[in-house]
Scaffold this active site. Structure first.
Site, short mmCIF file in Angstrom:
data_model
loop_
_atom_site.label_atom_id
_atom_site.label_comp_id
_atom_site.label_asym_id
_atom_site.label_seq_id
_atom_site.Cartn_x
_atom_site.Cartn_y
_atom_site.Cartn_z
N SER A 274 15.29 4.36 -31.28
CA SER A 274 16.19 5.47 -31.52
C SER A 274 16.06 6.81 -31.35
O SER A 274 14.93 7.12 -32.06
CB SER A 274 17.28 5.13 -32.46
OG SER A 274 18.22 6.13 -32.57
N CYS B 214 18.35 17.79 -37.47
CA CYS B 214 19.65 17.68 -37.14
C CYS B 214 20.79 17.95 -38.26
O CYS B 214 20.30 17.54 -39.35
CB CYS B 214 20.10 16.43 -36.56
SG CYS B 214 19.13 15.93 -35.21
N CYS C 131 23.30 5.11 -42.26
CA CYS C 131 22.63 6.02 -41.15
C CYS C 131 22.53 7.36 -41.50
O CYS C 131 23.67 7.65 -42.32
CB CYS C 131 23.53 5.91 -40.15
SG CYS C 131 22.88 4.45 -39.00
N CYS D 251 11.39 14.77 -41.08
CA CYS D 251 11.59 14.82 -39.79
C CYS D 251 11.80 16.28 -39.11
O CYS D 251 12.23 17.18 -39.78
CB CYS D 251 12.91 14.25 -39.35
SG CYS D 251 13.31 14.17 -37.43
N CYS E 279 15.63 -1.66 -40.43
CA CYS E 279 15.50 -0.52 -39.69
C CYS E 279 14.41 0.16 -40.58
O CYS E 279 14.36 0.22 -41.74
CB CYS E 279 17.04 0.13 -40.10
SG CYS E 279 17.24 1.89 -39.78
N GLY F 3 12.78 9.89 -39.41
CA GLY F 3 11.99 10.52 -38.40
C GLY F 3 12.31 10.17 -37.22
O GLY F 3 13.37 9.54 -36.86
N GLU F 4 11.64 10.78 -36.18
CA GLU F 4 11.84 10.84 -34.61
C GLU F 4 10.50 10.08 -34.30
O GLU F 4 9.47 10.42 -34.23
CB GLU F 4 11.99 12.30 -34.11
CG GLU F 4 11.86 12.27 -32.83
CD GLU F 4 13.00 11.42 -31.97
OE1 GLU F 4 13.90 11.29 -32.29
OE2 GLU F 4 12.43 10.68 -31.04
N GLU G 70 11.65 4.92 -46.59
CA GLU G 70 12.58 3.84 -46.85
C GLU G 70 12.69 2.89 -45.46
O GLU G 70 12.69 3.40 -44.40
CB GLU G 70 14.00 4.36 -47.17
CG GLU G 70 14.11 5.11 -48.31
CD GLU G 70 15.23 5.64 -48.79
OE1 GLU G 70 15.36 6.27 -49.90
OE2 GLU G 70 16.17 5.29 -48.12
N HIS H 272 25.71 12.23 -29.16
CA HIS H 272 26.79 12.80 -29.97
C HIS H 272 27.61 14.00 -29.39
O HIS H 272 28.73 14.43 -30.11
CB HIS H 272 26.05 13.59 -31.30
CG HIS H 272 25.18 12.50 -31.98
ND1 HIS H 272 25.59 11.11 -32.00
CD2 HIS H 272 23.95 12.76 -32.46
CE1 HIS H 272 24.33 10.49 -32.78
NE2 HIS H 272 23.63 11.64 -33.29
N CYS I 203 22.05 14.98 -40.67
CA CYS I 203 20.88 13.97 -41.04
C CYS I 203 20.09 14.47 -42.47
O CYS I 203 19.55 15.31 -42.58
CB CYS I 203 20.20 13.62 -39.97
SG CYS I 203 18.69 12.57 -40.47
N1 SAH Z 1 15.41 10.28 -34.71
C1 SAH Z 1 16.05 9.30 -34.19
C2 SAH Z 1 16.38 8.14 -35.21
C3 SAH Z 1 16.84 8.46 -36.64
S1 SAH Z 1 18.45 8.44 -37.02
C4 SAH Z 1 17.36 9.49 -33.71
O1 SAH Z 1 17.83 10.60 -33.67
O2 SAH Z 1 17.95 8.62 -33.05
C5 SAH Z 1 19.42 6.85 -36.52
C6 SAH Z 1 20.53 7.34 -36.11
O3 SAH Z 1 21.56 7.65 -37.28
C7 SAH Z 1 20.98 8.60 -35.13
O4 SAH Z 1 21.63 8.06 -33.95
C8 SAH Z 1 21.34 9.58 -35.86
O5 SAH Z 1 21.96 10.29 -35.19
C9 SAH Z 1 22.36 8.85 -37.02
N2 SAH Z 1 22.57 9.64 -37.92
C10 SAH Z 1 22.04 10.63 -38.76
N3 SAH Z 1 22.50 10.94 -39.68
C11 SAH Z 1 23.61 10.53 -39.72
C12 SAH Z 1 24.64 10.40 -40.77
N4 SAH Z 1 24.87 11.40 -41.70
N5 SAH Z 1 25.87 9.63 -40.61
C13 SAH Z 1 25.76 8.63 -39.62
N6 SAH Z 1 24.66 8.49 -38.83
C14 SAH Z 1 23.68 9.51 -38.70
#
Ligand code: SAH
Length: 354
Positions: A195, A117, A338, A113, A106, A163-164, A92, A220, A120
């Protein structure tokens, strides 16, 4: 059928150009129409002499991704684009139309990924595959084509989708090369942001290679134990190492580093957390972006901080002298916020693209 050559593959395209005896300037015009003006495949092909149009169109792949669905938010200016990759996987991208008239996109760098985390949705899918540079670039092409009729074009490209990006470094760099290249998209490097969950070596390699491409770190928490509890990779890279990395980035880059800080109730949102964050960031050139948590399935133990707590946290950081903003979350009604990408895709809830 012979494999088609991606229009993004300049070496492959040049070989075909020679084979068909096409003037290099004409191929340049094809690229300009497609990559800079976003006028689409048919308009690009029309630039070619009649005799070679068919064979060029057959041998060149213009769109590595198939647009599967487009969802427009009814609440705000977000549009989610759902694509299928050649291997049949879904990814997406999200278009974000700001009130200022500016448009951000975005984009995703992987299917799934490996970082996993806790908060996510993409992480919950596990890792499927890396996207190719052409697949990353195609998100930019197709998004621009979607908004061309609105007289908009993508101003800011953020690698904040699925993804990362630094787990797919070489394809990421190929994509960045074409994005910033004058013969490619000619997109200003300082309007691109990567990011990352925080992979120090890669962050430094990227900053050396693209000093003006912006970076954002998903921090975070500044306490190793808390960060480890929500980000498995934090066990590998400590808070001290991340701080040293930001300091190093500051020496390599003209811009500030964005510090992303997800606000999770009773996890990282106390005033003590704010004070520790402020102390950690002292002496670094950064700006803090506080992110409201968007609830996902599979993490019932996580709850977003209340608005009051978020505001108090932001106020504490500002009082400590840090530039702080709270991320305005768009696209919640279309699961485009996000961390929510692809969460509900496999359930057939999406309207098909028309
Ligand atoms: N892998 C990269 C980019 C993808 S996530 C990274 O970790 O930065 C993009 C952003 O969305 C990151 O800051 C991530 O921590 C945040 N994010 C992930 N899950 C989320 C959620 N459920 N609510 C709000 N932000 C979230």
């Amino acid at each position: 059928m012979t494999d088609r050559i991606s229009l993004h593959d300049s070496v492959g395209v040049d070989l075909l150009r020679r084979e068909l005896g096409i003037d290099p300037h004409i191929v340049h015009r094809v690229r300009t129409v497609f990559f800079k003006k976003f006028r689409g495949r048919e308009a690009a092909i029309t630039e070619l002499p009649c005799g070679v149009r068919n064979v060029f169109a057959e041998r060149i792949q213009f769109y590595p991704l198939t647009l599967d669905a487009r969802l427009d938010s009814e609440q705000d200016g977000a549009t989610k684009l759902v694509f299928a990759t050649t291997s049949g996987k879904r990814i997406e991208s999200v278009l974000l139309r700001a009130g200022t008239g500016r448009t951000a996109l975005c984009i995703s760098s992987q299917v799934g990924c490996a970082a996993n985390c806790d908060f996510c949705a993409t992480g919950k899918m596990g890792f499927h595959s890396n996207l190719t540079a052409a697949e990353m670039l195609d998100q930019v092409v197709q998004a621009n084509e979607q908004i061309a009729g609105e007289n908009r074009s993508v101003r800011n490209i953020v690698f904040m989708g699925m993804g990362e990006p630094f787990h797919n470094e070489s394809e990421l760099y190929d994509a960045l090369d074409t994005l910033v290249d004058g013969r490619g998209f000619n997109h200003p490097a300082n309007r691109i942001l990567i990011s990352t969950v925080g992979i120090p070596d890669a962050m430094l390699r990227c900053a050396r290679r693209y000093p003006t491409v912006n970076q954002a770190l998903s921090l975070h928490s500044v306490r190793d134990d808390i960060r480890e509890s929500i980000i498995p990779l934090a066990r590998k890279y400590s808070i001290d190492e991340l701080r040293a990395t930001i300091l190093h980035l500051n020496a390599l880059q003209p811009s500030t580093v964005m510090i992303e800080y997800l606000m999770l109730a009773s996890v990282n949102d106390s005033l003590r957390d704010a004070a520790e964050l402020a102390e950690f960031l002292t002496g670094l050139r950064v700006h803090v972006n506080l992110i409201p948590y968007n609830a996902i399935e599979g993490a019932p133990h996580l709850v977003g901080s209340s608005r009051n707590v978020r505001d108090a946290f932001a106020a504490a950081l500002k009082a400590a002298g840090l530039t702080t903003t709270i991320r305005y979350s768009m696209g919640a009604d279309i699961e485009a916020a996000c961390g929510q990408l692809v969460q509900k895709m496999e359930r057939g809830r999406l309207a098909r693209a028309t």
